[in-house]
Enzyme design. Structure first.
Site, PDB file in Angstrom:
ATOM      1  CB  SER A 147      -1.596  -6.219   4.387  1.00  0.00           C
ATOM      2  OG  SER A 147      -2.633  -5.591   3.699  1.00  0.00           O
ATOM      3  CD  GLU A 230      -5.550  -0.432  -2.604  1.00  0.00           C
ATOM      4  OE1 GLU A 230      -5.820  -0.704  -3.784  1.00  0.00           O
ATOM      5  OE2 GLU A 230      -4.714  -1.051  -1.930  1.00  0.00           O
TER       6      GLU A 230
END
Lengths: 393, 380
Positions: A147, A230
């Site tokens: 992404s 994350e």
């Protein structure tokens, strides 16, 4: 620096010196970084003051009340959530000096070159190679599910530097310049029709050794820091009741009495309870963090989120009946930010399918909970001590 | 937002209760007693209620209590659930205690509450254990018992918990001027108490029949319905903590078993199919802790969100506890089906608790009204 009043005073001093209504957005963000108010738990000189992480809320509250601009965190989630903590922990002084400030202000967006077509959940099986050539490394391989690659200036990259070692060793961690020759970003069109992710092809890309993060062969250990961050970044924010997917379906239910059925009502109430329980779990986790006793609850936040998002978004499409047969727009777009609840019900349903795959699949998360929280034995591993180059692929 | 963590005092309380139960109410002892006429260990109850002060936690100091709150009561319930311990805590300290607390200022209620708090007497609320909160006034107030003008009661109440150890029954009854709450001595003439064969061996139920039984009225129509509603709501909210403790024991004992037991040349706990089930269960236990703490906190704080908090906790924890106990039986294999292994005590308690004070489905139905997610209109 652990005094909330002192932080409040510093925040007001920043606002006095740079009136947010009259100051250029970027100038304000740079001044905020230089004042140590970007992420207060970072060290002096790198956007912080060495304060407890929980005190960030003091700064954020003051700045939001004054109408100060934010750094658009949704645009650079990988940079803020994954690259920054890793650079802070493993980077050299020069690397921290070069990368952290433009990362935080959003001048430079980051992406993450980890996953590969042959190495998703089994990330340590990655095949992208980096071969040393004097002061640079020559990188060849293919990454996927990247992404922000189309907006990114920099990437965090893991590559295999010694194929003779077992798969978890012989991996090295780099910072890759996305503008370098040999880096090719191709949109990867997804289930929703848009291209939020990309494929990245690396062909003879020359990464200077000065852009290596940590020691040669230490990449797997360093990647764990990135991946743990994350998961922290994905959960943990405070949310009001009915935030997110449950709010969307509850609103539809309230506004469209003609769509209601008894079966869907039962499922809606179950989903509502699930969402409220997840919200309270997040709140309890937040209270534990504030009290300085982080609990293992964070390990389950993403798993719960994915399960609920899928259940509720599926329910909404079904509730809409005939309208659920239509879709808002299949045209291929390349969005700049991730938005799970935007657009219409069909999009939400399809996008939520990714929630149990991206950032660690729900299956991997269950293994982590079972092994690290519950202390159950690890899966039998047949490839642990075999040199990577001898593994069947 | 209410505090969802445990205070140091609560952790100390937990340790004392856990140590007491480990010493005095091990599974073998519970199993040995559960089919006898004395499933409850009265000496253990006296120690818990009187010496540890568990019965007085939510009672104000001026009424002879410890002046803590239902937050601490919830911690005791977690431990009672974890041990599947047979005690009249739910009936006496939670249900009867809350009803009396709601009548505070009334001399008779205060006196009885002080006696319960000191551990000197034990009571229970004479409603079917399946009674759910949120039933509207009038329709909801049990009319099973009628009070005549002389103040004696006639009627039957079925499936009442904690009668076996009770000195006093708090009986809701309809009088000529409307609903009231009455105290009946267990020794009263014209009172029959018949044990049922209960699904939950650790919380036996009784049917009571009153035939012109002498009673003392504690509250009339102005206060009785609210006191009863408060007791049932509090009971449902705090039962979530018992369910949490029960589920935690089921999860922990199953994890421990799967770490030891070997089949197919491997430790069972290394099979992914089993690990994933336990990870999912753990996640729901974590959610149960947050939901149960929130319910206890809002009840303690007098927060207007309490009815929503109770409905959420009761529906999540009620189903979770059953699943945890079912997984415990299943993953223990054949041994989980035996009488000598305690898993069945937890399964029976969990299944009965799922029905007690409102099923999860009833709580979700109540939630629909509370959070404005209305049911479909009836079809023409």
């Amino acid at each position: 620096m652990t005094d909330p009043d002192e932080l409040r005073r510093r925040t007001r001093a920043l606002l006095d010196a740079h009136d947010p209504t009259g100051t250029d957005r970027l100038d304000f963000l740079r001044a905020r970084y230089d004042a140590g108010l970007a992420w207060v738990h970072f060290p002096h000189g790198h956007g912080g003051l060495g304060a407890p992480r929980a005190l960030q809320a003091v700064v954020d509250t003051e700045l939001a009340a004054a109408g100060a601009p934010d750094n658009d965190p949704g645009r650079n989630g990988i940079g803020l959530g994954m690259a920054a903590p890793t650079i802070l922990r493993y980077g050299t002084e020069e690397q921290k000096e070069r990368f952290l400030r433009p990362l935080w202000t959003g001048e430079e967006v980051w992406c993450q070159l980890f996953s590969e077509p042959g190495a998703g959940s089994d990330l340590a099986a990655l095949a992208t190679r980096a071969v040393r050539d004097g002061d640079t490394w020559v990188v060849d391989g293919q990454k996927v599910w990247t992404s922000s690659a189309h907006n990114a200036r920099w990437a965090i990259l893991i590559a295999r530097t010694d194929p003779d070692l077992p798969k978890h060793r012989g991996i090295t961690y780099f910072v890759c310049d996305m503008t370098d020759p040999g880096v090719e970003v191709r949109p990867l069109r997804q289930i929703t029709g848009e291209a939020e992710f990309n494929e990245v092809f690396l062909t003879g890309v020359r990464v200077p050794d000065a852009h290596r993060l940590g020691g040669v062969g230490e990449g797997w250990k360093i990647a764990q820091t990135t991946l743990n961050n994350e998961r922290v970044a994905i959960g943990g924010q405070r949310a009001p009741r009915e935030a997110g997917m449950v709010g969307k379906v509850a609103t539809t239910w309230r506004e469209r009495p003609e769509l209601r059925t008894h079966g869907l009502h039962r499922r809606l109430l179950s989903g509502w309870v699930g969402a409220e329980v997840a919200r309270l779990t997040g709140e309890r986790l937040r209270q534990q963090l504030t009290a300085g006793h982080p609990g293992p609850e964070g390990a389950g936040t993403k798993l719960a989120f994915a399960r609920l998002a899928q259940e509720l978004s599926g329910l909404e499409v079904e509730l809409l009946g005939e309208e659920g047969l239509s879709y808002d727009d299949w045209s291929m777009r390349r969005p700049e930010t991730v938005d799970f609840t935007g657009r219409e019900a069909g999009y939400r349903y399809l996008r939520a399918k990714g929630n149990s795959i991206e950032g660690g699949t729900s299956e991997i998360l269950r293994n982590i909970i079972a092994e690290r929280v519950l202390g159950l034995p690890a899966e039998a591993r047949t490839d642990k001590d075999v040199p990577w180059k001898e593994l069947a692929r | 937002m209410t505090d969802l963590l445990y205070s140091e005092i609560e952790e100390e309380l937990r340790s004392s209760v856990r140590a007491l139960l480990a010493d005095r109410s091990p599974h073998q002892a519970v199993l040995a007693r559960c089919e006898t006429a004395e499933p409850y260990d009265r000496k253990l109850w006296r120690t818990l209620a009187r010496d540890l002060g568990a019965a007085s936690l939510a009672v104000p100091e001026e009424t002879g209590g410890a002046g803590a709150s239902v937050r601490e009561v919830a911690v005791v319930l977690e431990e009672l659930g974890r041990a599947a311990a047979p005690t009249p805590y739910l009936g006496s300290s939670v249900l009867a205690g809350t009803a009396l607390l709601a009548l505070s200022g009334d001399e008779g209620a205060d006196e009885l509450l002080a006696a319960l708090a000191s551990g000197e007497r034990t009571a229970t609320l004479a409603v079917p254990l399946s009674t759910a909160p949120g039933t509207p006034r009038g329709a909801g107030f049990p009319a099973a018992v009628r009070a005549d003008s002389a103040g004696t009661l006639t009627g039957t109440v079925t499936s009442v918990a904690d009668v076996g150890t009770a000195d006093v029954l708090l009986v809701p009854a309809e009088g000529r001027d409307g609903p009231g709450l009455y105290a009946v001595e267990i020794s009263a003439a014209a009172l029959t108490v018949a044990p049922r064969t209960s699904l939950d061996l650790t919380r036996p139920l009784f049917d009571i029949a009153l035939t012109g039984t002498a009673a003392r009225r504690l509250a009339g129509p102005d206060r009785a319905p609210a006191a009863l509603e408060r007791a049932v709501l509090t009971g449902a909210g705090l039962l979530a903590s018992e369910q949490l403790g029960l589920a935690e024991w089921c999860l922990e004992s199953t994890v421990a078993y799967l770490r030891e037991r070997r089949q197919f040349g491997r430790t069972l706990g290394s099979f992914q199919a089993l690990k994933h089930r336990l990870a999912d269960l753990w996640l729901d236990v974590v959610g149960a802790r947050a939901a149960a703490r929130y319910a206890a906190g809002t009840l303690a704080d007098g927060d207007p969100d309490a009815p929503v908090a109770v409905a959420v906790a009761a529906s999540h924890c009620g189903d979770l506890a059953v699943r945890a106990a079912e997984e415990c039986v299943q993953l223990h294999g054949g041994i989980g089906m035996t009488w000598e292994h305690p898993a069945h005590l937890y399964l029976k308690r969990a299944k009965a608790d799922q029905i007690a004070l409102g099923t999860p489905d009833r709580h979700r139905t109540a939630l629909a009204g509370l959070v404005d997610l209305p049911e479909p209109a009836p079809t023409a």
